[in-house]
Design a protein around this motif. Sequence first.
Motif, PDB file in Angstrom:
ATOM      1  N   THR A  70      -4.672  10.072  -8.569  1.00 17.95           N
ATOM      2  CA  THR A  70      -4.572  10.227  -7.113  1.00 17.95           C
ATOM      3  C   THR A  70      -5.795   9.630  -6.425  1.00 17.95           C
ATOM      4  O   THR A  70      -5.685   8.897  -5.435  1.00 17.95           O
ATOM      5  CB  THR A  70      -4.429  11.715  -6.753  1.00 17.95           C
ATOM      6  OG1 THR A  70      -3.200  12.203  -7.279  1.00 17.95           O
ATOM      7  CG2 THR A  70      -4.452  11.911  -5.247  1.00 17.95           C
ATOM      8  N   THR A  71      -6.971   9.939  -6.955  1.00 14.61           N
ATOM      9  CA  THR A  71      -8.206   9.399  -6.386  1.00 14.61           C
ATOM     10  C   THR A  71      -8.227   7.885  -6.484  1.00 14.61           C
ATOM     11  O   THR A  71      -8.599   7.182  -5.524  1.00 14.61           O
ATOM     12  CB  THR A  71      -9.413   9.997  -7.130  1.00 14.61           C
ATOM     13  OG1 THR A  71      -9.328  11.421  -7.102  1.00 14.61           O
ATOM     14  CG2 THR A  71     -10.711   9.556  -6.476  1.00 14.61           C
ATOM     15  N   ILE A 127      -5.280   2.065  -2.092  1.00  9.11           N
ATOM     16  CA  ILE A 127      -4.596   1.951  -0.802  1.00  9.11           C
ATOM     17  C   ILE A 127      -5.544   1.445   0.273  1.00  9.11           C
ATOM     18  O   ILE A 127      -5.270   0.463   0.982  1.00  9.11           O
ATOM     19  CB  ILE A 127      -4.039   3.321  -0.369  1.00  9.11           C
ATOM     20  CG1 ILE A 127      -2.967   3.788  -1.330  1.00  9.11           C
ATOM     21  CG2 ILE A 127      -3.494   3.269   1.049  1.00  9.11           C
ATOM     22  CD1 ILE A 127      -2.749   5.278  -1.279  1.00  9.11           C
ATOM     23  N   LEU A 128      -6.675   2.110   0.393  1.00  8.55           N
ATOM     24  CA  LEU A 128      -7.620   1.719   1.438  1.00  8.55           C
ATOM     25  C   LEU A 128      -8.141   0.302   1.188  1.00  8.55           C
ATOM     26  O   LEU A 128      -8.313  -0.485   2.132  1.00  8.55           O
ATOM     27  CB  LEU A 128      -8.770   2.724   1.498  1.00  8.55           C
ATOM     28  CG  LEU A 128      -8.372   4.155   1.885  1.00  8.55           C
ATOM     29  CD1 LEU A 128      -9.586   5.081   1.849  1.00  8.55           C
ATOM     30  CD2 LEU A 128      -7.722   4.187   3.258  1.00  8.55           C
ATOM     31  N   GLY A 159      -5.652   5.965  -6.671  1.00  9.04           N
ATOM     32  CA  GLY A 159      -4.632   5.445  -5.770  1.00  9.04           C
ATOM     33  C   GLY A 159      -5.098   5.390  -4.329  1.00  9.04           C
ATOM     34  O   GLY A 159      -4.830   4.417  -3.618  1.00  9.04           O
ATOM     35  N   ILE A 160      -5.804   6.439  -3.895  1.00  6.86           N
ATOM     36  CA  ILE A 160      -6.331   6.435  -2.520  1.00  6.86           C
ATOM     37  C   ILE A 160      -7.301   5.274  -2.337  1.00  6.86           C
ATOM     38  O   ILE A 160      -7.285   4.568  -1.321  1.00  6.86           O
ATOM     39  CB  ILE A 160      -6.997   7.786  -2.205  1.00  6.86           C
ATOM     40  CG1 ILE A 160      -5.936   8.897  -2.153  1.00  6.86           C
ATOM     41  CG2 ILE A 160      -7.761   7.711  -0.885  1.00  6.86           C
ATOM     42  CD1 ILE A 160      -6.519  10.288  -2.058  1.00  6.86           C
ATOM     43  N   GLY A 161      -8.160   5.064  -3.335  1.00  8.80           N
ATOM     44  CA  GLY A 161      -9.067   3.925  -3.263  1.00  8.80           C
ATOM     45  C   GLY A 161      -8.320   2.610  -3.186  1.00  8.80           C
ATOM     46  O   GLY A 161      -8.661   1.728  -2.389  1.00  8.80           O
ATOM     47  N   SER A 210       0.813  -1.212   0.000  1.00 11.42           N
ATOM     48  CA  SER A 210       0.000   0.000   0.000  1.00 11.42           C
ATOM     49  C   SER A 210       0.846   1.261   0.000  1.00 11.42           C
ATOM     50  O   SER A 210       0.389   2.318  -0.447  1.00 11.42           O
ATOM     51  CB  SER A 210      -0.924   0.009   1.221  1.00 11.42           C
ATOM     52  OG  SER A 210      -1.842  -1.046   1.164  1.00 11.42           O
ATOM     53  N   ALA A 257      -0.355   7.660  -5.508  1.00  9.66           N
ATOM     54  CA  ALA A 257      -1.548   8.506  -5.417  1.00  9.66           C
ATOM     55  C   ALA A 257      -1.191   9.953  -5.088  1.00  9.66           C
ATOM     56  O   ALA A 257      -1.728  10.889  -5.682  1.00  9.66           O
ATOM     57  CB  ALA A 257      -2.496   7.940  -4.360  1.00  9.66           C
ATOM     58  N   ILE A 258      -0.278  10.143  -4.148  1.00  8.86           N
ATOM     59  CA  ILE A 258       0.096  11.502  -3.735  1.00  8.86           C
ATOM     60  C   ILE A 258       0.754  12.266  -4.873  1.00  8.86           C
ATOM     61  O   ILE A 258       0.496  13.454  -5.083  1.00  8.86           O
ATOM     62  CB  ILE A 258       1.018  11.446  -2.504  1.00  8.86           C
ATOM     63  CG1 ILE A 258       0.242  10.957  -1.274  1.00  8.86           C
ATOM     64  CG2 ILE A 258       1.651  12.813  -2.230  1.00  8.86           C
ATOM     65  CD1 ILE A 258       1.115  10.701  -0.066  1.00  8.86           C
ATOM     66  N   PHE A 289     -12.721   6.388  -7.345  1.00  8.99           N
ATOM     67  CA  PHE A 289     -12.397   5.898  -6.000  1.00  8.99           C
ATOM     68  C   PHE A 289     -13.038   4.537  -5.744  1.00  8.99           C
ATOM     69  O   PHE A 289     -12.375   3.601  -5.277  1.00  8.99           O
ATOM     70  CB  PHE A 289     -12.870   6.898  -4.944  1.00  8.99           C
ATOM     71  CG  PHE A 289     -12.694   6.413  -3.536  1.00  8.99           C
ATOM     72  CD1 PHE A 289     -11.478   6.563  -2.879  1.00  8.99           C
ATOM     73  CD2 PHE A 289     -13.735   5.770  -2.868  1.00  8.99           C
ATOM     74  CE1 PHE A 289     -11.309   6.091  -1.584  1.00  8.99           C
ATOM     75  CE2 PHE A 289     -13.576   5.295  -1.578  1.00  8.99           C
ATOM     76  CZ  PHE A 289     -12.353   5.457  -0.940  1.00  8.99           C
ATOM     77  N   LEU A 337       0.133   4.457  -2.101  1.00  8.22           N
ATOM     78  CA  LEU A 337       0.004   5.762  -1.457  1.00  8.22           C
ATOM     79  C   LEU A 337       0.891   6.796  -2.133  1.00  8.22           C
ATOM     80  O   LEU A 337       0.448   7.903  -2.462  1.00  8.22           O
ATOM     81  CB  LEU A 337       0.352   5.647   0.024  1.00  8.22           C
ATOM     82  CG  LEU A 337       0.396   6.959   0.821  1.00  8.22           C
ATOM     83  CD1 LEU A 337      -0.975   7.609   0.838  1.00  8.22           C
ATOM     84  CD2 LEU A 337       0.895   6.718   2.237  1.00  8.22           C
TER      85      LEU A 337
END
Length: 405
Positions: free
Chosen positions: A343-344, A350-351, A346-348, A49, A56-57, A220, A53
Motif C-alpha cells: 500500500t505504501t 501513484i503520486l 502504491g501510494i508512492g 495511476s 495500493a488501497i 514510499f 491507487l
Amino acid sequence: MRSVSAFWALVIMAGFAELGYVTLNISAMPVYLREVVGLGEATITAVGSVFLLTEAIFRAPMGALSDRIGRRRLITLAPMLTVVTSLATLLARHPLQFAILRALDGLSAAMLWPAAYAAIGDSVPAQRRSWAMSFLNMTYMGGIALGPLAGGLANDLTGAKQASFYLTACLFAIATLIAWRFYPDDGRKAGNPSMREGHFSVQALLRALRAAPGHMLLAFTVFFGIGLVMLLVKLYAMDEYGVSETLFGAGLVVPALAIAALSLPLGRLADKLGRARSIRIGLSAAALVLWSVAAPSKPPLAWVVVAAALGAITFVLTFAAWMAELSEIDPARRGIILGAAGTTQGIGSILGALLGGFLYEHVPLRLGEVFIPAHRTPFLACAAVITLSALLSWLVLKPKPARTA
C-alpha cells in the motif's frame, strides 16, 4: 506449499500474470490512449495511476484476507478478473471508463501479489528466503523483457493498437488455468493462528505500519521515484529516439532475460551479504545508473540499453533482499505486513506517476545555458529521489548478520 509442483505452478503462473500486467500497463495502454483515443500524457498517467491507487488501497486488505482464507483463492481469482477487463477496454471510449477498468486491474494485482509473496514466505526457511523470492523476481524480469516486445509485435504485425489487449486476455487466461489446475493447496492449515488473526481493519493496517515505520518510509520514497517514469518509458523512447514499438520491446529482451537468469544467484548473494547491505548497495548503484542516463545531454541509445541492464541488476538484488526483510518483520502477520508495504509503495507510485506525467507534458528546465526538454524532466527527478532513498536506507535499515544456507 506441499509439493514441488505447487511451487512451480506459483512461479509459472506469476510469470504469465506479470507478462500480462507489463504488456497491459507499460506497452498497450499508453500507446492506445495516445494514438487511438487521443489523450495527452498527463491524462494517460492519471488513468494509469488509478491502477496504482486501487492496488495500493487493497493490498493490505487482500494480504490480510490471504492470511485468513489461504492464498489459493486469491491467486486463482485475480488473473481471471483481468481477462475480463482487458477485453472490456476495447469497448471503452471515455477516460472515466478506462479509469474504472484500470481500477479493477489494480484490485486484481492487489489480490495476487501479496498472496504470492506470502506463499513463498510461508514455504521457505528464513536463511533461504531472498533466494526463494528471486524466483518471483525472475518472473518479474521476464515480464519486463517480453511484455513490451509482445505488445509491440502484436500491434505492429496486425497494424492495430487493439491487438495487444487480446494478447493480455490470453496471458491472464493461461495464468488462471495454471493456478486453478496445478496449485491445489497453499499449505496453510485451518487451525493456523495467523489465519485467525488475518482479518483486516484500519487498526490492523496502522499496527502493520507502526511495526516498521522506517521501512514504510523507504518503500514510499523508492516507489515514488519509480512512479515518476514507469508509465512514460515507452513514450520517452518513441519521442526521444523515434523507435517503433517492436524495436523498443526488442531492446529490452536481451538485458532483461540475462537479468532473469541472474535472479537466483543475486538472491543467494543477498542472503550472503545480508538484507541491509544488499538494499543499500542496490539503491546506491541504481542512483548512479539513473544519473548517467538522466544527464541533461541526450545519452547514446546503446548506453541507455546497457544502463537498463545495470538498473535491472540493482533492482533484482535490492528487491529480493527487500521482500525478505519485510517477510521477517512479523511472520504471524506476514500477509498484512507485505500488504501494508505494498500500500505504501502504491501510494508512492501513484503520486510519482501523477507528477511524472505533468512534468513530461508541461515542465522543461533551463540550467544556465543548458535546456532540458520536458520529456527528460521526470528522469532527472527520478534520479534525485532514488539518491535520497539510498541515503535514507543507511538511516532506516539495521544490519543483521548475513545468513548462510
